[in-house]
Scaffold this motif. Structure first.
Motif, short mmCIF file in Angstrom:
data_model
loop_
_atom_site.label_atom_id
_atom_site.label_comp_id
_atom_site.label_asym_id
_atom_site.label_seq_id
_atom_site.Cartn_x
_atom_site.Cartn_y
_atom_site.Cartn_z
N ILE A 83 0.85 -1.19 0.00
CA ILE A 83 0.00 0.00 0.00
C ILE A 83 0.89 1.23 0.00
CG2 ILE A 83 -1.65 1.36 1.36
CD1 ILE A 83 -2.69 -1.32 2.51
N ALA A 84 0.55 2.18 -0.86
CA ALA A 84 1.15 3.52 -0.82
C ALA A 84 0.05 4.52 -1.17
CB ALA A 84 2.33 3.63 -1.77
N ALA A 85 0.37 5.81 -1.13
CA ALA A 85 -0.66 6.83 -1.21
C ALA A 85 -1.47 6.77 -2.51
CB ALA A 85 -0.02 8.22 -1.08
N ASP A 86 -0.88 6.27 -3.59
CA ASP A 86 -1.58 6.21 -4.85
C ASP A 86 -2.43 4.97 -5.01
OD1 ASP A 86 -0.45 8.59 -5.42
OD2 ASP A 86 0.72 7.92 -7.14
N GLY A 87 -2.37 4.03 -4.07
CA GLY A 87 -3.21 2.86 -4.16
C GLY A 87 -2.50 1.58 -3.80
N PRO A 88 -3.18 0.45 -4.00
CA PRO A 88 -2.59 -0.85 -3.69
C PRO A 88 -1.81 -1.41 -4.87
CG PRO A 88 -4.88 -1.13 -4.31
CD PRO A 88 -4.59 0.35 -4.39
N SER B 12 -19.79 -1.21 4.50
CA SER B 12 -19.45 -1.20 5.93
C SER B 12 -17.95 -1.27 6.14
CB SER B 12 -20.15 -2.35 6.66
OG SER B 12 -19.65 -3.61 6.26
N VAL B 13 -17.24 -2.01 5.27
CA VAL B 13 -15.79 -2.10 5.38
C VAL B 13 -15.15 -0.75 5.04
CG1 VAL B 13 -13.75 -3.18 4.36
CG2 VAL B 13 -15.71 -4.58 5.01
N LEU B 14 -15.66 -0.07 4.03
CA LEU B 14 -15.14 1.25 3.69
C LEU B 14 -15.44 2.27 4.77
CD1 LEU B 14 -15.94 1.42 -0.13
CD2 LEU B 14 -13.68 1.23 0.93
N ASP B 15 -16.63 2.20 5.35
CA ASP B 15 -16.95 3.10 6.46
C ASP B 15 -16.00 2.90 7.63
OD1 ASP B 15 -19.02 4.14 4.99
OD2 ASP B 15 -20.60 3.00 6.01
N ALA B 16 -15.59 1.65 7.85
CA ALA B 16 -14.63 1.37 8.92
C ALA B 16 -13.27 2.00 8.63
CB ALA B 16 -14.48 -0.14 9.11
N THR B 17 -12.93 2.13 7.35
CA THR B 17 -11.69 2.82 6.99
C THR B 17 -11.71 4.26 7.47
OG1 THR B 17 -11.46 1.40 5.04
CG2 THR B 17 -10.20 3.46 5.06
N ASP B 18 -12.82 4.94 7.20
CA ASP B 18 -12.96 6.32 7.68
C ASP B 18 -12.86 6.38 9.20
OD1 ASP B 18 -13.28 7.41 5.14
OD2 ASP B 18 -15.46 7.16 5.17
N ALA B 19 -13.52 5.43 9.88
CA ALA B 19 -13.54 5.44 11.34
C ALA B 19 -12.16 5.18 11.92
CB ALA B 19 -14.54 4.41 11.85
N ARG C 186 -10.06 -8.48 4.06
CA ARG C 186 -10.82 -7.28 3.70
C ARG C 186 -10.66 -6.98 2.21
NH1 ARG C 186 -12.03 -3.05 7.27
NH2 ARG C 186 -10.99 -1.56 5.88
N ARG C 187 -9.48 -7.22 1.70
CA ARG C 187 -9.25 -7.05 0.27
C ARG C 187 -10.15 -7.99 -0.53
NH1 ARG C 187 -3.24 -7.13 -2.67
NH2 ARG C 187 -3.96 -6.39 -4.70
N GLY C 188 -10.37 -9.20 0.00
CA GLY C 188 -11.25 -10.14 -0.67
C GLY C 188 -12.69 -9.67 -0.69
N VAL C 189 -13.15 -9.04 0.39
CA VAL C 189 -14.52 -8.54 0.45
C VAL C 189 -14.70 -7.34 -0.48
CG1 VAL C 189 -16.23 -7.45 1.95
CG2 VAL C 189 -14.94 -9.42 2.77
N GLY D 116 -12.97 -1.78 -4.84
CA GLY D 116 -13.08 -1.42 -3.43
C GLY D 116 -11.75 -1.12 -2.78
N ILE D 117 -10.70 -1.86 -3.14
CA ILE D 117 -9.41 -1.60 -2.49
C ILE D 117 -8.83 -0.27 -2.96
CG2 ILE D 117 -8.91 -4.01 -1.99
CD1 ILE D 117 -7.02 -4.06 -4.38
N ARG D 118 -9.11 0.10 -4.22
CA ARG D 118 -8.69 1.42 -4.65
C ARG D 118 -9.46 2.51 -3.91
NH1 ARG D 118 -8.74 -1.03 -9.89
NH2 ARG D 118 -10.75 -0.03 -10.34
#
Length: 427
Positions: free
Chosen positions: A106-111, A341-348, A373-376, A381-383
């Protein structure tokens, strides 16, 4: 017969085949970014798949001619690790260094996959010591205690953390956390992740100084003049009523509510448990699909449940295998989640980590993100997840990797997580 969540099934779940080194970053690159304040700096360098001398490129981007206090390396296991580490050491000199192989970087531009990500930490506001424990699988608790002793005792640097990178295939990582907690107590938080091997599930590697190791725990004790913030969230929700773990041993769950654990789990999800002689590959694939989307959640005194990934089911003994300990007598819930819900957890997780800085601006973020999480989330979504990290801390360097388990202990003894995002922010 035993069901396992193996490499091929996880790859199908995450909707990816091996991308042969193809980069998944967005066109606009902010790699090599650096954040600076008068006393301290945090910078990230990146080498794309296929680049010659990737260690040199990533380290040079991160260092920009400066002397670092600590180098942190996240590297695909497909590289010649000895060569990459030698290149980084040639660029950085005799700087304390820890790192590990990954299930994606992972880096700032993505996975990305098959890349090298190097973080450099420097300036007058840090003191760093590193430690390593080898043959960790023999006694993970002793390994945790051994590396915990490297945290610098500097009164003028009151903010401390122990950054741990462990072999995720070495056993129950909660024992590692217990060992470190036994030395440091509640005053020093633990943070980090378990090394991966691109989902081969056979052998991971850890880096310490100039050494490439396996079956090891490496750690950096960090003392800082400004705060270090930790956020940990998963985004999974409870399904139905809790169940009591009536028989278990470490990561093996034998009975739930005095019933065979596999049967109780499947019936709660309205699935008919097959007999051993009736099971086939389709049943195994179906179980892998369920397990990825329905982990177990352990009750905690406050905050989110602690998630346990179900790695297999024994059709003969009717038990469940988890990645880490599920204590006998614990209450557990079946959990569910989705991409939102997984993305919302990222914000949290970002918000929790940044709020712990007490109003100070971050100079860098490290992210430890579970491969499940990457699988979900899948490829889009990972981007989107990395975009959320950068949105929460605009312009701030970010590095991390996809893990085989996450470490975050800010309170209590439990500190090993599955299917969770852990964010460390540095002010």
């Amino acid at each position: 017969m035993r069901w396992t969540t193996d490499e091929s099934r996880i790859r199908r779940e995450r909707g990816l085949a091996a991308r042969n080194g193809q980069r998944s970053f967005s066109p606009t690159s902010t790699l090599g970014a650096v954040a600076v304040n008068p006393d301290r700096w945090f910078a990230v360098g990146y080498a794309a798949p296929g680049e010659s001398e990737p260690g040199t490129r990533a380290a040079t981007q991160a260092l920009r001619g400066r002397a670092a206090r600590l180098m942190i390396v996240f590297c695909s296991p497909d590289h010649d690790l000895e060569a990459v580490l030698g290149q980084i050491r040639a660029a950085a000199g005799d700087v304390p260094l820890i790192g590990c192989t990954t299930a994606g970087e992972i880096a700032a531009d993505g996975p990305s996959d098959a890349s090298v990500v190097v973080t450099a930490l420097g300036g007058d506001g840090f003191a760093v010591e590193t430690a390593v424990a080898t043959a960790a699988s023999r006694d993970l608790r002793a390994a945790g205690a051994e590396v915990a002793r490297c945290v610098p005792d500097r009164a003028e640097l009151p903010h401390k953390a122990l950054l741990i990178l462990s072999d995720g295939l070495a056993g129950d990582q909660q024992e590692l956390v217990r060992g470190a907690h036994g030395v440091l107590g509640a005053a020093v938080p633990l943070v980090g992740g378990c090394a991966g091997d691109a989902l081969r599930m056979s052998r991971t590697f850890q880096l310490h100084g100039g050494d490439v190791l396996t079956d090891a725990v490496v750690a950096a004790g960090i003392a800082s003049s400004a705060p270090l913030g930790i956020g940990v969230r998963h985004g999974w929700r409870r399904v139905g009523d809790p169940m009591l773990v009536t028989a278990s041993a470490r990561n093996q769950v034998f009975t739930l509510d005095d019933r065979p654990a596999l049967d109780a789990y499947l019936e709660r999800l309205d699935e008919v448990p097959p007999a051993d002689h009736d099971a086939d590959a389709d049943d195994a694939d179906g179980f892998a699909h369920l397990a990825m989307r329905h982990p177990l959640g352990l009750a905690r005194a406050g905050g989110e449940e602690q998630v346990r990934f179900i790695s297999g089911g024994d059709l003969t003994g009717r038990s469940l295998s988890c990645i880490a300990e599920v204590p006998e007598g614990a209450l557990v819930w079946i959990m569910e989640g989705d991409a939102q819900s997984v993305l919302d957890a990222t914000d949290a997780a970002c918000a929790d980590s940044l709020s712990a800085l007490g109003g100070r601006a971050p100079i860098g973020l490290l992210a430890f993100d579970c491969i499940a999480r990457r699988g979900v989330l899948g490829e889009p979504g990972i981007r989107a997840e990395i975009e959320r990290l950068t949105t929460n801390a605009p312009g701030v360097p970010i590095a991390g990797f996809y893990t085989y388990g996450e470490i975050a202990r800010t309170r209590g003894v439990r500190g090993f997580h599955n299917q969770t995002l852990v964010v460390l922010s540095v002010a």
